[in-house]
Design a protein around this motif. Structure first.
Motif, mmCIF file in Angstrom:
data_model
loop_
_atom_site.group_PDB
_atom_site.id
_atom_site.type_symbol
_atom_site.label_atom_id
_atom_site.label_comp_id
_atom_site.label_asym_id
_atom_site.label_seq_id
_atom_site.Cartn_x
_atom_site.Cartn_y
_atom_site.Cartn_z
ATOM 1 N N TYR A 146 3.111 11.225 11.493
ATOM 2 C CA TYR A 146 4.137 11.211 12.535
ATOM 3 C C TYR A 146 3.908 12.500 13.573
ATOM 4 O O TYR A 146 3.936 12.788 14.773
ATOM 5 C CB TYR A 146 5.649 11.310 11.880
ATOM 6 N N VAL A 147 3.498 13.745 12.920
ATOM 7 C CA VAL A 147 3.333 14.781 13.751
ATOM 8 C C VAL A 147 2.064 14.615 14.778
ATOM 9 O O VAL A 147 1.997 14.718 15.845
ATOM 10 C CB VAL A 147 2.987 16.054 12.764
ATOM 11 N N MET A 191 0.824 -1.210 0.192
ATOM 12 C CA MET A 191 0.174 -0.038 0.032
ATOM 13 C C MET A 191 0.813 1.027 0.052
ATOM 14 O O MET A 191 1.878 1.342 0.773
ATOM 15 C CB MET A 191 -0.973 0.042 1.252
ATOM 16 N N HIS A 192 0.601 2.237 -0.896
ATOM 17 C CA HIS A 192 1.331 3.366 -1.052
ATOM 18 C C HIS A 192 0.703 4.369 -0.077
ATOM 19 O O HIS A 192 -0.240 4.870 -0.202
ATOM 20 C CB HIS A 192 1.441 3.746 -2.430
ATOM 21 N N ILE A 193 1.639 5.228 0.744
ATOM 22 C CA ILE A 193 1.134 6.246 1.603
ATOM 23 C C ILE A 193 2.004 7.508 1.052
ATOM 24 O O ILE A 193 3.332 7.252 1.098
ATOM 25 C CB ILE A 193 1.372 5.909 2.972
ATOM 26 N N ASP A 194 1.205 8.453 0.621
ATOM 27 C CA ASP A 194 1.936 9.763 0.155
ATOM 28 C C ASP A 194 3.048 10.008 1.556
ATOM 29 O O ASP A 194 2.543 10.095 2.556
ATOM 30 C CB ASP A 194 0.820 10.738 -0.096
ATOM 31 N N PRO A 195 4.279 10.560 1.155
ATOM 32 C CA PRO A 195 5.243 11.108 2.107
ATOM 33 C C PRO A 195 4.797 12.219 2.913
ATOM 34 O O PRO A 195 5.051 12.352 4.127
ATOM 35 C CB PRO A 195 6.301 11.434 1.220
ATOM 36 N N LEU A 196 3.803 12.967 2.290
ATOM 37 C CA LEU A 196 3.172 14.176 3.131
ATOM 38 C C LEU A 196 2.250 13.817 3.965
ATOM 39 O O LEU A 196 2.400 14.207 5.294
ATOM 40 C CB LEU A 196 2.657 15.194 2.060
#
Length: 177
Positions: free
Chosen positions: A12-13, A1-6
């Motif tokens: 994480y924030v 599954m691909h998660i956009d880096p943004l």
């Protein structure tokens, strides 16, 4: 599954903020002694007037053995009893409240004094009121149509100007003011 880096960065924030809040709660609980009330003491709300501790003669300010100052109050529609008490400043005060009817709350503005008063339980907290003055006690839990008139008043006087309540001759306990 691909998660956009943004999206990963925002995840994480969000996790970091949640971890920060949990850390603050843990620090307060472990190092500052700030935690949820845990004094689980039961009482029959229907017979408060018959109890030794919360009968009418024992309400208010009492000086216990070794100089401990205890304040006993009853919350009921629509007031706190006794209506007015006087306590010393810069002295540890143990407040003990019971409810004679429904859920109430007590809050003293501009202090750290705030708790819920649950029917069937004794609510207890210890605090120190550092500044002399007049302080209102307000109900902060909706308890019925007269809720907005539910209040009491506490006079905090300098320690050197406060005189402890006199002892009664019959029970040896202090009387309320």
């Amino acid at each position: 599954m691909h998660i956009d880096p943004l999206e990963k960065k925002w995840a994480y924030v969000a996790l970091g903020i949640a971890g920060l809040f949990v850390g603050i709660i843990m620090i307060n609980a472990l190092f500052h002694g700030i935690h949820a009330p845990s004094n689980v003491e039961t009482i029959d709300s229907a017979s408060l007037h018959l109890s030794e501790e919360f009968n009418e003669d024992n309400l208010g300010v009492q000086v216990e053995n070794k100089g401990k100052v205890t304040v006993r109050m009853v919350a009921g529609r629509y007031g706190f009893f006794p209506k007015h008490i006087t306590v010393p400043a810069d002295t540890p005060l143990t407040f003990r409240w019971v409810s004679m009817d429904v859920l109430h709350g007590v809050h003293m503005p501009m202090t750290n004094l705030s708790t819920m008063i649950v029917p069937g339980y004794v609510s207890e907290l210890t605090t120190t009121l550092p500044k002399p003055g007049e302080y209102p006690l307000l109900c902060n839990e909706y308890c019925g149509m007269g809720h907005d008139h539910m209040w009491s008043n506490i006079s905090v006087v300098a320690k050197e100007h406060w005189s402890a309540p006199e002892k009664t001759s019959s029970k040896g306990d202090a009387t309320h003011e």
